[in-house]
Design a protein around this motif. Structure first.
Motif, PDB file in Angstrom:
ATOM      1  N   LEU A 465      -1.931   6.793  -1.499  1.00  0.00           N
ATOM      2  CA  LEU A 465      -2.645   5.676  -0.858  1.00  0.00           C
ATOM      3  C   LEU A 465      -2.776   4.506  -1.830  1.00  0.00           C
ATOM      4  O   LEU A 465      -2.590   3.343  -1.458  1.00  0.00           O
ATOM      5  CB  LEU A 465      -4.018   6.134  -0.385  1.00  0.00           C
ATOM      6  N   ILE A 466      -3.076   4.814  -3.083  1.00  0.00           N
ATOM      7  CA  ILE A 466      -3.167   3.752  -4.104  1.00  0.00           C
ATOM      8  C   ILE A 466      -1.817   3.056  -4.254  1.00  0.00           C
ATOM      9  O   ILE A 466      -1.731   1.818  -4.327  1.00  0.00           O
ATOM     10  CB  ILE A 466      -3.630   4.352  -5.443  1.00  0.00           C
ATOM     11  N   ILE A 467      -0.747   3.852  -4.270  1.00  0.00           N
ATOM     12  CA  ILE A 467       0.599   3.288  -4.388  1.00  0.00           C
ATOM     13  C   ILE A 467       0.918   2.416  -3.180  1.00  0.00           C
ATOM     14  O   ILE A 467       1.460   1.301  -3.319  1.00  0.00           O
ATOM     15  CB  ILE A 467       1.634   4.418  -4.530  1.00  0.00           C
ATOM     16  N   VAL A 468       0.575   2.895  -1.979  1.00  0.00           N
ATOM     17  CA  VAL A 468       0.860   2.133  -0.756  1.00  0.00           C
ATOM     18  C   VAL A 468       0.089   0.818  -0.753  1.00  0.00           C
ATOM     19  O   VAL A 468       0.627  -0.227  -0.351  1.00  0.00           O
ATOM     20  CB  VAL A 468       0.518   2.972   0.493  1.00  0.00           C
ATOM     21  N   ILE A 469      -1.162   0.853  -1.201  1.00  0.00           N
ATOM     22  CA  ILE A 469      -1.967  -0.381  -1.221  1.00  0.00           C
ATOM     23  C   ILE A 469      -1.337  -1.413  -2.157  1.00  0.00           C
ATOM     24  O   ILE A 469      -1.183  -2.598  -1.801  1.00  0.00           O
ATOM     25  CB  ILE A 469      -3.420  -0.063  -1.639  1.00  0.00           C
ATOM     26  N   LEU A 470      -0.962  -0.987  -3.366  1.00  0.00           N
ATOM     27  CA  LEU A 470      -0.303  -1.906  -4.301  1.00  0.00           C
ATOM     28  C   LEU A 470       0.989  -2.455  -3.696  1.00  0.00           C
ATOM     29  O   LEU A 470       1.268  -3.656  -3.767  1.00  0.00           O
ATOM     30  CB  LEU A 470      -0.004  -1.191  -5.613  1.00  0.00           C
TER      31      LEU A 470
END
Length: 1365
Positions: A465-470
């Motif tokens: 999720l952190i990767i997708v947000i970035l």
């Protein structure tokens, strides 16, 4: 701290065997036989351990000795659900039938073997905290108190914050790692413990501490502990309450140690040599070669020969008529009679001691700790996502609100979906790599498999999720998607949910496949299905009716529809660039006579509504957005559930199956081993159970005599006069000094390197053998009094048996020895047989079929066959061997030393007899400080001289145990008095100031001076390196054999290519001649390239095996040139890549209906073969230039996406920003796609179907042909009805070459492109060699800078002479 509060067993637990015969081999159980299979008769085949009569009660520790002891433990533990024994009910746990009880309460039976399997990136504290949290419901403060007490108990408190490490990641020592394994087993909190060689790798002092701790816990918890120990001092043996002796097929004794010695020495009249410890004496009996004095041997062996031709049966017959047996038979029979069939409710405890929520929380926290411990993986993931977002966003920068812009928005959405599919695919290696730890901890009942999988999934969701947000923040706004909060968060929501779905999907695939090669095959085909049936590559209305259902079970289709509809449904798309007709000649024509050549357009309108384009072109509807959200949630829930079910139930099935069974059981495993194949031959070693003790003794005598003959003829080593010396050696890593001021020498003779676990013994050997990869080494190294300068010659003049037994599993013993013999030795292949006979290794057995003990023997053999001329280093060569095998190895080493071979080896728990074989001893304490170096027989006297409180009996005590105990427990550097009033001795300082140290230093200097006067040059005796060609041929042959025997890899590679070829071919079955057919031809070629991602993962996983062996062992010894390793792997992979790609071509090309002409189909085939070489070299470049498989997989996903998006398929060259147009030419896929598409569409006629023609209206008085002629001449295409005067039907292309021109492609570029493709392959090969050289052969600029800074920080420790390794 009292551990009884936490560790409890079942009250009054006991284990009883009353004449039981238990099956040891559970691989092929009675289910494979008919119902009338006679289980008792099968005992005659030697697969049963027969007539077991003994009883162990709570609070007792039982020492188990014998060859079958490990199999006995595994039968009691691993196979309780399929356990086979007779008579029924003759094995009891307490009052309960054993098999039934172990099935209902398996958590009470705990097994610990000699393997140390942990997560290397976790610290010791994190590892122990996890175990405690899984087994005990404690507050954090109470847990920390218990953890600290346990770490202190096992001597791990000083490394609590250090990473555990493994062969690839630096961490704690092997002995400390072993103690963590022991600690985890303690924490499992069972009632019946099976310790299978658990003291392997521990020094005698630590092993004694372990047994003392185990004794206290056994008595406190009233548990039953069975312990197998290969080597142990008499002090350790005295800790046991009972001893159980097992031959290969029978029990031969059970009772106390005193009763055992009395039975064999008095009743059986087998005398015991006073120099032998108890285990050595008993092991020699169990191995049917009683070691005794010469007189005793002559007296007793003929007696055994007369009594029975089978010494094993003789021992058994003597046992069953003994008083001890009668006594135990009476006890066990009474216990069985008093037993009851109904279980006591108090004995049935819950399987887990903590709640599932607690276990999930623990597994999730550990997953994040593993992630944070692997900084390189985090860096690769984050950088890949951010760079991909920046590159892709800038490629689609500021997408215009035009009809062509709508295509770009669709391509961008497709790429975002595809990128996170690739990122999820890259997680497959980690799923497999963590399974070994999971398997161990599940058997310790820390958690269920599905709970660990669920915890890891939660971690994956959060991190992804952190990767997708970035990724989304960068990509969304660079591409100028709608600047609306609702649109943005909808995009983010669907991309996140889709990513979670892919994580669960590929986790499921990993769990249902037996190995990573097959997983990559299945994942590759699934990847193609996801990409092709996302309704963007092939539109719903154009899908083949056989496969249209795939789109409706494809989460990507629902994500694509939601994301693209969310963006386009309310937009009005300008169509000025796509007006038909257009140009200067049509500027005066009213717009009512024109139309927009785009899906969703209407006659007379210069724009297209986004919702119309979505409906007519893609069959998308904005009203489906939140319906699709629910569908995606359903997919996510379904895939999550089935992945957890697969994690729980499927891996245990694979753990019980061989590769042959997994691949369909097309050959019976045992039959295959007996087949004519050279690498699967029958074990030809003699059957010890059917030979007499004299025969066996003579067999051993013959083996030793062979080595004697070999030495006497001078074929092993020439007499050496070299002196290897070192002074003031210091080794510092990250500011921590691991070796401190060490000095010594090795000349002829045998020197033991001893010390407590973690003292730096292995580190010192690694320094000598140039195995250190980081840190700063300082000090002076001399050969024959001269500074060591020729490191290459030094490496070829020494042998180093490492602590880790690293071999290629698919080579035979003979082939493994042959490589070292030919490339590092003198090529004397006859000597290989001498060594294999000495070590009792069948030369024709595959390495993967060897026991851990046999693998250790093979490690020794690999170095012995090289006949090292200068120095032989061995790191724990006897670890894991039984006492007699250890003595055999040490005696052989002693013979080598008498021939002039200099030997330095670390050794743990040596018996008095083994210790006596060493000439000198170097003793280290924690921190790598030397506390004694000199004659082995004088070591005890040295410590007695400086500490009068010590006592040592030279007749009965073992000097090795004595010195280790002194250093381990009394070797601190505090000077104050302890509570006991005893003074803690500073042994390092005492040694430095001692007269003995001065004598040793003087002797070292004299030896160096004498060697200088003789002017001996050790490099003259260095064997000439084998020619480059011979190295290449031998290593290529080796890699070919490994490839050939890895059936799973070969079959999965062909299965992936064949399956993907059929799937792609049928998906584009009999491609039509219309405009959709032109587009499908492009995507057919693009999808044919997409398979490379999974194929690259397969190649990398296979290459990793050989890479590990080379870097761990072969590189440091200069076995062969580093480029040979890369070249050989490449050579053996090329034919397989060509053959499997040929299968893809045959399955795919001829399904699609394109030309069979040789100049088309043949050239297409040649180009696809070139592509197979490209992805092969690309994958090998990355795996040999990155530290591990996970990082390589992430970089593959990133670079694949990077090159694929610039090939002009998704974003036309005309729409690329000027800055990125160079990447269109720099992407290798550009040239592959252009060649493939050009071959398929050159001179291919185009026949538009009605929905593809563009309607226009000619002015009054003109025909359609006359009205559109100028436009057709300028832009191409054709008129379907040129004579019409009402509505004109314009087809955009008349022939495939016009489509190629629009796509900036040309058939004339084929051979130019082929040359460029070959250049890319050449670049990959060059990059592979360069990357490997920079990363592994040379330290690279990063490591160089790091070492430079370390030297600056540690400059105050650097001595006059510095040798940086």
């Amino acid at each position: 701290m009292s551990f009884s509060k936490y560790f409890r067993s079942i009250p009054d637990c006991s284990v009883t065997f009353d004449g039981a015969s238990i099956r040891l081999d559970q691989n092929h159980f009675i289910n494979n036989h008919s119902e009338d299979f006679d289980i008792e008769n099968s005992a005659k085949h030697g697969t049963f351990l027969n007539d077991l009569v003994f009883r162990a009660v709570g609070g007792e520790m039982v020492l188990v000795l014998g060859k079958s002891s490990s199999s006995f433990f595994k039968a009691l533990f691993e196979n309780h659900d399929r356990m086979s024994y007779f008579p029924e009910g003759s094995i009891r746990f307490k009052d309960n039938e054993y098999k039934s009880f172990s099935t209902k309460c398996p958590q009470h039976i705990i097994y610990n073997n000699e393997d140390d399997i942990h997560f290397p990136t976790l610290t010791v504290k994190q590892t122990v905290d996890f175990a405690l949290d899984c087994k005990f419901s404690l507050s954090k403060s109470e847990r920390d108190e218990l953890r600290d007490a346990l770490l202190e108990e096992l001597g791990l408190a000083n490394v609590a914050d250090t990473r555990v490490g493994d062969e690839a990641i630096r961490g704690i020592s092997g002995g400390e790692r072993k103690r963590i394994s022991i600690l985890e087993t303690f924490i499992a909190n069972g009632s019946f413990y099976l310790w299978d060689n658990s003291t392997k790798g521990l020094d005698s002092s630590t092993a004694l501490e372990f047994l003392n701790t185990l004794k206290r816990l056994t008595q406190t918890t009233k548990s039953v502990n069975f312990v197998k120990i290969s080597q142990a001092s008499d002090k350790i043996v005295q800790k046991f309450d009972k001893i159980l002796l097992l031959s290969e097929s029978y029990q031969v004794f059970y009772g106390t140690v005193e009763e055992c010695l009395e039975y064999f020495t008095c009743t059986l009249e087998i005398p015991k040599d006073p120099n032998l410890c108890v285990i050595e004496y008993l092991t020699s009996i169990l191995n049917f070669r009683p070691e005794s004095t010469e007189h005793g041997m002559k007296m007793t062996l003929p007696h055994f020969q007369v009594m029975t031709p089978n010494f094993e049966e003789y021992l058994h017959q003597k046992w069953i008529v003994s008083c001890n047996h009668d006594n135990w038979k009476h006890i066990t029979s009474r216990q069985i009679e008093e037993g009851c069939d109904r279980f006591n409710d108090d004995d049935l405890t819950p399987l887990f001691d903590t709640t599932r929520c607690t276990q999930i929380r623990c597994c999730t926290r550990r997953a994040f700790q593993r992630l944070l411990g692997d900084k390189g993986f985090i860096f690769a993931q984050v950088v890949s996502a951010v760079v991909e977002a920046l590159v892709t966003g800038s490629l689609f920068y500021d997408i215009p609100l035009t009809t062509l812009g709508s295509f770009s928005k669709g391509s961008l959405t497709f790429f975002a979906v595809l990128f996170f599919t690739f990122m999820a695919l890259a997680d497959i290696p980690d799923t497999f790599q963590r399974q070994m730890v999971v398997n161990k901890q599940v058997k310790l009942h820390f958690y269920s498999r599905w709970i660990e999988a669920f915890g890891n999934t939660i971690h994956d969701y959060v991190f992804k999720l952190i990767i997708v947000i970035l990724f989304t923040i960068i990509l969304y706004f660079l591409a100028h998607f709608q600047a609306d909060a609702a649109r943005f968060f909808t995009f983010l929501l669907f991309l996140s949910i889709f990513n979670f779905t892919m994580v669960s999907l590929f986790s499921f695939i990993a769990f249902i496949t037996p190995n990573i090669s097959i997983a990559n095959s299945v994942a590759g085909i699934v990847l193609l299905a996801i990409a092709m049936y996302a309704s963007y590559v092939i539109y719903i209305q154009d899908m083949h009716p056989w496969f249209v259902w795939i789109a409706y079970i494809n989460p990507a289709m629902f994500a694509m529809e939601a994301i693209l509809s969310n963006e386009l449904f309310n937009l009005q798309l300008d169509c000025s660039e796509m007006i038909v007709p257009r140009g200067l000649n049509y500027s005066d024509v009213p717009f009512s006579h024109k139309t927009c050549a785009w899906q969703g357009a209407t006659l007379g309108r210069s724009f297209v509504y986004g919702k119309d384009y979505l409906k007519q072109a893609l069959n998308y509807t904005y009203g489906h957005v939140w319906r699709n959200f629910g569908i995606l949630l359903g997919f996510l829930a379904f895939l999550l559930v089935i992945s957890l079910l697969a994690a729980e139930y499927v891996p245990p099935l694979f753990n019980k199956m061989t590769d042959y069974e997994i691949l369909g059981r097309f050959h019976d495993y045992n039959a295959a081993r007996k087949s004519s194949r050279g690498y699967m031959v029958q074990d030809e070693r003699p059957d010890h159970s059917s030979s007499s003790s004299i025969d066996l003794f003579m067999s051993q005598k013959n083996i030793i005599s062979k080595s004697d003959e070999c030495m006497e003829t001078g074929t092993y080593v020439e007499s050496q006069n070299h002196v290897f010396s070192w002074s003031n050696i210091e080794y510092t890593v990250n500011g921590m000094k691991l070796i401190d001021g060490n000095s010594g020498f090795v000349a002829t003779g045998m020197t033991a390197l001893m010390g407590e676990s973690g003292a730096g013994k292995t580190t010192l050997l690694n320094i000598f053998s140039r195995m250190t990869k980081s840190g700063v080494v300082s000090g002076q190294f001399l050969i024959d009094g001269k500074p060591l300068e020729n490191l290459t010659a030094f490496s070829r003049s020494i042998g180093f048996v490492q602590q880790q037994d690293v071999h290629l599993d698919l080579l035979t013993v003979l082939e493994s020895l042959e490589v070292s013999c030919v490339l590092r030795g003198d090529g004397d292949k006859s000597y290989i047989n001498v060594i294999s006979d000495l070590l009792k290794l069948n030369p024709n057995v595959l390495v993967r079929d060897l026991t851990p003990t046999d693998r250790k023997l093979l490690s020794i053999g690999v170095e012995l066959v090289t006949k090292p001329s200068l120095l032989l280093l061995l790191d724990e060569p006897t670890s894991g061997l039984d006492s007699q095998a250890a003595m055999t190895v040490v005696k052989f080493l002693k013979k080598l030393s008498l021939q002039g071979q200099a030997i330095l080896c670390t050794i743990h728990q040596p018996s008095k007899a083994i210790y006596s074989q060493f000439d000198n001893i170097m003793l280290l304490k924690s921190g790598g400080k030397c506390v004694y170096f000199g004659p082995a027989q004088s070591a005890a006297r040295f410590f007695l001289k400086y500490d009068e409180t010590l006592t040592f009996d030279g007749e009965s005590d073992n000097p090795a145990d004595f010195v280790i105990d002194v250093v381990g427990h009394n070797g601190g550097i505090k000077e104050e008095e302890e509570n006991t009033g005893g003074k803690v001795m500073n042994w390092p300082q005492i040694w430095n100031d001692s007269l003995e140290n001065e004598i040793v230093s003087e002797k070292r200097e004299n030896l160096e001076q004498e060697a200088l006067e003789l002017s001996i040059d050790f490099t003259r005796s260095v064997r000439k390196e084998v020619s480059y060609t011979k190295q290449l041929l031998l290593i290529t042959k080796r890699q070919y054999l490994c490839m050939k025997r890895d059936r799973a890899y070969v079959i999965s590679k062909f299965a992936l290519n064949g399956g993907a070829g059929l799937f792609v071919g049928f998906s584009f079955w009999n491609t039509k001649y219309n405009i959709t057919g032109l587009k499908n031809a492009t995507f057919l070629c693009f999808m044919s390239l997409c398979i490379s991602s999974a194929l690259i993962n397969q190649v990398q996983n296979k290459a990793l095996e050989a890479k590990g062996v080379y870097l761990t062992r072969e590189a440091s010894t200069n076995t062969y040139h580093w480029s040979i390793f890369l070249l050989a792997q490449l050579i053996v992979e090329i034919p397989l890549a060509i053959a499997s790609s040929t299968l893809f071509f045959l399955c795919c090309y001829f399904c699609c209906g394109y030309s069979f002409a040789p100049h088309i189909a043949g050239v297409f085939y040649l180009n696809y073969i070139v592509f197979s070489l490209y992805y092969l070299t690309f994958g090998m470049w990355l795996i040999y230039s990155t530290p591990n498989l996970q990082t390589a997989a992430v970089i593959v996903a990133f670079l694949y996406s990077f090159t694929a998006e610039f090939c002009g398929v998704m974003q036309p060259y005309s729409l690329m920003p000027g800055f990125w147009k160079f990447m269109y030419r720099a992407s290798p896929y550009t040239y592959f796609v252009e060649n493939f598409v050009s071959l398929l569409l050159h001179e291919r006629p185009v026949i538009c179907k009605p929905m593809e023609v563009v309607p226009t209206m000619p002015p009054l008085g003109e025909t359609c042909g006359e009205f559109m002629q100028d436009f057709v001449d300028e832009f191409g295409g054709k008129m379907v009805n040129p004579n019409s005067t009402s509505i004109c039907a314009y087809c955009a292309y008349a022939i495939g070459d016009e489509f190629l021109k629009d796509q900036f492609m040309s058939y004339s570029h084929i051979w130019r492109n082929s040359g460029i493709e070959l250049a890319f392959i050449g670049f990959n090969v060059a990059a592979m060699f360069a990357g490997f050289y920079v990363i592994y052969v040379r330290t690279g600029w990063i490591s160089t800078t790091k070492n430079f800074l370390q030297k600056l920080l540690c400059s105050k420790y650097v001595k006059k002479h510095v040798n940086s390794y």
